[in-house]
Enzyme design. Structure first.
Site, PDB file in Angstrom:
ATOM      1  N   GLU A  79      42.909  48.155  37.197  1.00  0.00           N
ATOM      2  CA  GLU A  79      42.358  48.897  36.299  1.00  0.00           C
ATOM      3  C   GLU A  79      41.290  49.582  36.289  1.00  0.00           C
ATOM      4  OE1 GLU A  79      43.798  50.448  33.546  1.00  0.00           O
ATOM      5  OE2 GLU A  79      45.827  49.660  33.512  1.00  0.00           O
ATOM      6  N   GLU A 110      49.919  27.600  45.559  1.00  0.00           N
ATOM      7  CA  GLU A 110      48.646  27.362  44.950  1.00  0.00           C
ATOM      8  C   GLU A 110      47.455  26.479  45.597  1.00  0.00           C
ATOM      9  OE1 GLU A 110      48.709  24.283  40.755  1.00  0.00           O
ATOM     10  OE2 GLU A 110      48.689  26.739  40.414  1.00  0.00           O
TER      11      GLU A 110
END
Length: 295
Positions: A79, A110
């Site tokens: 954004e 991960e």
């Protein structure tokens, strides 16, 4: 046992409760998680300023995380360009397993240290690296943080458990001490909410600090659709008091730049003059408007 793995005090018999009771408990869990962010405002301030300095120097903001924390980081990073006009070349998003085909679970990634080492190669001296993990010890962001420090990048660690790697090894540690999850270990709930709020606050203050927000409006937005084009016009109108036709014409001359359109409408003699004034005022629109009115 880490707090994010503990049982919530209202979890016992949760599956036997009424729908209203379950949703109320879930809602209250979100509210309690949100409240925890207030404890870290001073550190969020430091993080936002570090991010702003990085952008001003032309260096990169790098988000690094796995799982749901990776989604929070990605949502924030993606954004920054449309909201604050930060060049996409200055934003990198590192998520364990990558960001391609995200419909496939990649939880095993991960723990992949070699992948983290490889992904960290994009980090350079002067960058600002934001590493997130609810546990605070996840291998992927922990390894990336270590590599970032080795090359001279500034590191921000965000975790929901105290005394963990991302906090003890970062330049700017941000602890978000959320209570146990309503569904134990499901950190997309409270921990994720607190992380999203913290990232929202930090990146938005960065935008304000950079002079890309004035009177609560996105004066450096990138208008790439009809909605945002109309928003750009409205921002020019709100700040200068002009009508829509003048705002449209100014935006056309400024090639869509809201800041330049505002300066033209405020009295700048040309786009070049507006650019020069804006540059001399460090891209701060309010200061630039004052300069235009004095000339």
């Amino acid at each position: 046992m880490q707090t994010t793995e503990k049982l919530h005090p209202k979890a016992l018999g949760l599956d036997k409760k009424s729908s209203l009771e379950i949703l109320t408990i879930l809602y209250e869990g979100q509210i309690e998680a949100a409240k925890c962010v207030s404890k870290s405002i001073a550190f969020l301030d430091a993080g936002a300023k570090a991010m702003a300095e990085t952008v001003l120097m032309g260096n990169k903001l790098v988000y690094a995380a796995a799982g749901s924390s990776g989604l929070q980081g990605m949502a924030d990073g993606l954004e920054l360009t449309p909201t604050f006009g930060i060049p996409i070349s200055q934003i990198k998003i590192l998520r364990a397993g990558g960001i391609q085909d995200m419909s496939q679970p990649k939880g095993n990634m991960e723990d992949n240290k070699s992948a983290a080492i490889s992904d960290a190669k994009v980090i350079k001296n002067g960058d600002c690296v934001i590493c997130l993990a609810a546990s605070g010890n996840t291998t992927y962001p922990s390894v990336i943080m270590k590599k970032a420090k080795e090359v001279g990048a500034t590191t921000i660690g965000i975790a929901n458990n105290p005394d963990t790697k991302l906090l003890t090894e970062s330049d700017i540690p941000i602890l978000l001490p959320t209570p146990p999850e309503v569904v134990a270990g499901s950190t997309r709930l409270g921990a994720g909410t607190a992380q999203k709020i913290a990232l929202n606050m930090m990146s938005t203050y960065m935008g304000i600090f950079l002079g890309n927000v004035m009177d609560g409006q996105m004066v450096n937005l990138v208008a790439n659709n009809i909605k945002l084009m109309k928003r750009s016009e409205k921002i020019v109108m709100n700040i200068t008091g002009c009508n829509r036709s003048i705002a449209k014409e100014a935006l056309k001359k400024a090639e869509g730049s809201v800041k330049l359109a505002i300066l033209l409408t405020s009295g700048a003699k040309s786009v070049k003059t507006a650019k020069d004034i804006l540059a001399s005022e460090g891209q701060n629109l309010r200061s630039a408007i004052s300069r235009v009115k004095l000339e």
